[in-house]
Motif scaffolding. Structure first.
Motif, PDB file in Angstrom:
ATOM      1  N   TYR A 185      42.266  57.837  65.931  1.00 31.27           N
ATOM      2  CA  TYR A 185      43.668  57.838  65.527  1.00 31.27           C
ATOM      3  C   TYR A 185      44.020  56.769  64.494  1.00 31.27           C
ATOM      4  O   TYR A 185      44.903  56.987  63.660  1.00 31.27           O
ATOM      5  CB  TYR A 185      44.560  57.675  66.756  1.00 31.27           C
ATOM      6  CG  TYR A 185      44.470  58.834  67.716  1.00 31.27           C
ATOM      7  CD1 TYR A 185      44.518  60.147  67.253  1.00 31.27           C
ATOM      8  CD2 TYR A 185      44.311  58.635  69.088  1.00 31.27           C
ATOM      9  CE1 TYR A 185      44.432  61.218  68.125  1.00 31.27           C
ATOM     10  CE2 TYR A 185      44.224  59.696  69.976  1.00 31.27           C
ATOM     11  CZ  TYR A 185      44.288  60.987  69.480  1.00 31.27           C
ATOM     12  OH  TYR A 185      44.192  62.049  70.342  1.00 31.27           O
ATOM     13  N   TYR A 224      52.909  65.990  67.212  1.00 29.96           N
ATOM     14  CA  TYR A 224      52.711  64.532  67.181  1.00 29.96           C
ATOM     15  C   TYR A 224      53.219  63.888  68.467  1.00 29.96           C
ATOM     16  O   TYR A 224      52.693  62.855  68.886  1.00 29.96           O
ATOM     17  CB  TYR A 224      53.388  63.923  65.954  1.00 29.96           C
ATOM     18  CG  TYR A 224      52.666  64.208  64.663  1.00 29.96           C
ATOM     19  CD1 TYR A 224      51.328  63.856  64.496  1.00 29.96           C
ATOM     20  CD2 TYR A 224      53.306  64.844  63.606  1.00 29.96           C
ATOM     21  CE1 TYR A 224      50.651  64.126  63.322  1.00 29.96           C
ATOM     22  CE2 TYR A 224      52.640  65.121  62.424  1.00 29.96           C
ATOM     23  CZ  TYR A 224      51.314  64.760  62.289  1.00 29.96           C
ATOM     24  OH  TYR A 224      50.641  65.037  61.126  1.00 29.96           O
ATOM     25  N   TRP A 225      54.243  64.477  69.087  1.00 29.10           N
ATOM     26  CA  TRP A 225      54.672  63.991  70.408  1.00 29.10           C
ATOM     27  C   TRP A 225      53.507  64.100  71.394  1.00 29.10           C
ATOM     28  O   TRP A 225      53.226  63.158  72.148  1.00 29.10           O
ATOM     29  CB  TRP A 225      55.857  64.815  70.919  1.00 29.10           C
ATOM     30  CG  TRP A 225      56.051  64.680  72.414  1.00 29.10           C
ATOM     31  CD1 TRP A 225      56.691  63.674  73.074  1.00 29.10           C
ATOM     32  CD2 TRP A 225      55.541  65.575  73.431  1.00 29.10           C
ATOM     33  NE1 TRP A 225      56.626  63.880  74.438  1.00 29.10           N
ATOM     34  CE2 TRP A 225      55.917  65.025  74.686  1.00 29.10           C
ATOM     35  CE3 TRP A 225      54.812  66.752  73.399  1.00 29.10           C
ATOM     36  CZ2 TRP A 225      55.586  65.639  75.896  1.00 29.10           C
ATOM     37  CZ3 TRP A 225      54.485  67.371  74.595  1.00 29.10           C
ATOM     38  CH2 TRP A 225      54.867  66.815  75.826  1.00 29.10           C
ATOM     39  N   VAL A 228      50.816  61.464  70.530  1.00 26.75           N
ATOM     40  CA  VAL A 228      51.187  60.088  70.880  1.00 26.75           C
ATOM     41  C   VAL A 228      51.136  59.870  72.382  1.00 26.75           C
ATOM     42  O   VAL A 228      50.638  58.844  72.855  1.00 26.75           O
ATOM     43  CB  VAL A 228      52.594  59.765  70.325  1.00 26.75           C
ATOM     44  CG1 VAL A 228      53.110  58.437  70.880  1.00 26.75           C
ATOM     45  CG2 VAL A 228      52.561  59.729  68.804  1.00 26.75           C
ATOM     46  N   PHE A 234      51.195  54.998  71.367  1.00 22.70           N
ATOM     47  CA  PHE A 234      52.580  54.776  70.966  1.00 22.70           C
ATOM     48  C   PHE A 234      52.707  53.560  70.047  1.00 22.70           C
ATOM     49  O   PHE A 234      53.459  53.598  69.059  1.00 22.70           O
ATOM     50  CB  PHE A 234      53.466  54.586  72.201  1.00 22.70           C
ATOM     51  CG  PHE A 234      54.905  54.308  71.863  1.00 22.70           C
ATOM     52  CD1 PHE A 234      55.736  55.329  71.415  1.00 22.70           C
ATOM     53  CD2 PHE A 234      55.426  53.025  71.965  1.00 22.70           C
ATOM     54  CE1 PHE A 234      57.061  55.073  71.084  1.00 22.70           C
ATOM     55  CE2 PHE A 234      56.747  52.763  71.636  1.00 22.70           C
ATOM     56  CZ  PHE A 234      57.564  53.790  71.193  1.00 22.70           C
ATOM     57  N   PHE A 237      51.573  54.482  66.621  1.00 21.52           N
ATOM     58  CA  PHE A 237      52.534  55.398  66.007  1.00 21.52           C
ATOM     59  C   PHE A 237      53.793  54.675  65.547  1.00 21.52           C
ATOM     60  O   PHE A 237      54.259  54.871  64.415  1.00 21.52           O
ATOM     61  CB  PHE A 237      52.909  56.509  66.990  1.00 21.52           C
ATOM     62  CG  PHE A 237      54.124  57.292  66.582  1.00 21.52           C
ATOM     63  CD1 PHE A 237      54.038  58.230  65.562  1.00 21.52           C
ATOM     64  CD2 PHE A 237      55.357  57.072  67.192  1.00 21.52           C
ATOM     65  CE1 PHE A 237      55.170  58.944  65.166  1.00 21.52           C
ATOM     66  CE2 PHE A 237      56.476  57.777  66.796  1.00 21.52           C
ATOM     67  CZ  PHE A 237      56.385  58.716  65.779  1.00 21.52           C
ATOM     68  N   THR A 272      59.299  63.104  66.322  1.00 20.97           N
ATOM     69  CA  THR A 272      58.344  62.660  67.343  1.00 20.97           C
ATOM     70  C   THR A 272      58.894  61.477  68.128  1.00 20.97           C
ATOM     71  O   THR A 272      58.801  61.444  69.362  1.00 20.97           O
ATOM     72  CB  THR A 272      57.004  62.266  66.688  1.00 20.97           C
ATOM     73  OG1 THR A 272      56.466  63.401  66.011  1.00 20.97           O
ATOM     74  CG2 THR A 272      56.014  61.766  67.722  1.00 20.97           C
TER      75      THR A 272
END
Length: 314
Positions: A185, A224-225, A228, A234, A237, A272
């Motif tokens: 990520y 994307y929710w 994450v 989180f 992000f 998101t």
């Protein structure tokens, strides 16, 4: 006297070269300036094809991966062989970096290629590490593994003998949830941010999102929710989102505005953030999930919610 006159009439090669080099240098400088000006003024159209394929393969190959493992009959994919979800993951590991590279190619700005290449290599390595760890962890579901519990608290693992086997499963979980996710990520969001940094235009009229872009914002933001929350990233992000916001405010001072591609990314990330906030508020008082996710950052995983509140009812 005659020799001096001849020298004045026929200058040497050095003099001729110097006179010829000046127009050539001026031409190269003018051409370089023209390229820079074109790059500064260039604005890419909305890449509907790439964003559509990107969103579709994210939903099918990433979100749909664990669902496919539960839907397809176990007889077709025995527990000692790769599952259908593993093949989804392999396809994701190939298609996603390809689409990211195509996005970078279409950027109207010159982006740092070396950083892009290193990020892509790291992304593929991290996603491949995750492929192995995630494959075993999801196969454990068929043996009674519960995602809402820690490794040592799981009924099928806590009584293993010798106890060093539990350490091996914790190592597998570390590769899956920590090392694999980090190497997957971090470069992924870094590439998106680098691309986003080139999505600015000096023309205010070009700073608008077409209707097809707005239609893609909802499925993109929703994916994307999932990324994450399930990836437990989180902090990464929110750092990326605020870096994007800071860049937008900084470029606005220079009278540069987001183009359609930049707006699409920014709107997707904003949605998101809203969805993550609603998700956390909904599960804020869940005692079991609170125990698994202690600390200040409380963002439960969707699959932990599924094994706790959905699959346990069947």
């Amino acid at each position: 006297m005659e020799a001096a006159a001849r020298r004045r009439q026929h200058p040497g090669p050095g003099a001729a070269g110097g006179a010829g080099a000046q127009p050539g240098a001026s031409f190269l400088q003018a051409r370089h300036s023209s390229v820079k000006a074109d790059e500064a003024a260039g604005t890419a159209p909305f890449h509907f094809d790439l964003w559509f394929y990107f969103t579709l393969q994210n939903w099918v190959l990433d979100f749909g991966r664990p669902i496919a493992m539960l839907v397809f009959p176990l007889e077709w994919f025995p527990l000692n062989k790769p599952s259908v979800g593993d093949y989804f993951h392999m396809a994701y590991n190939i298609i996603t970096p390809f689409l990211l590279l195509k996005l970078i190619e279409r950027s109207p700005r010159t982006l740092p290629r070396s950083m892009i290449y290193v990020s892509i290599i790291t992304f593929v390595m991290g996603a491949s590490i995750h492929l192995v760890g995630d494959s075993v962890n999801h196969r454990l579901l068929f043996s009674g593994y519960q995602h809402h519990l820690s490794v040592r608290e799981n009924p099928i693992i806590k009584n293993l003998k010798p106890e060093t086997l539990i350490d091996s499963f914790e190592l597998l979980y570390y590769y899956d949830e920590y090392l694999g996710h980090s190497m997957w990520y971090i470069p992924f969001f870094l590439i998106l941010f680098i691309y986003f940094s080139g999505c600015f235009t000096p023309t205010k009229a070009e700073s608008s999102a077409p209707g097809v872009a707005l239609l893609l914002v909802m499925p993109s933001g929703l994916y994307y929710w999932y990324l994450v929350t399930e990836g437990q990233i989180f902090i990464l992000f929110i750092f990326t989102f605020f870096a994007m916001l800071a860049l937008v405010l900084h470029q606005k001072r220079k009278r540069l505005f987001l183009d359609s591609n930049g707006l699409f990314l920014f709107y997707s990330f904003a949605l998101t953030l809203l969805l993550v906030a609603l998700w956390v508020a909904w599960l804020w008082n869940d005692p079991v999930l609170r125990k698994k996710y202690p600390g200040v950052i409380y963002v439960p995983e969707p699959w932990a919610f599924y094994t706790l509140h959905v699959s346990s009812r069947h």
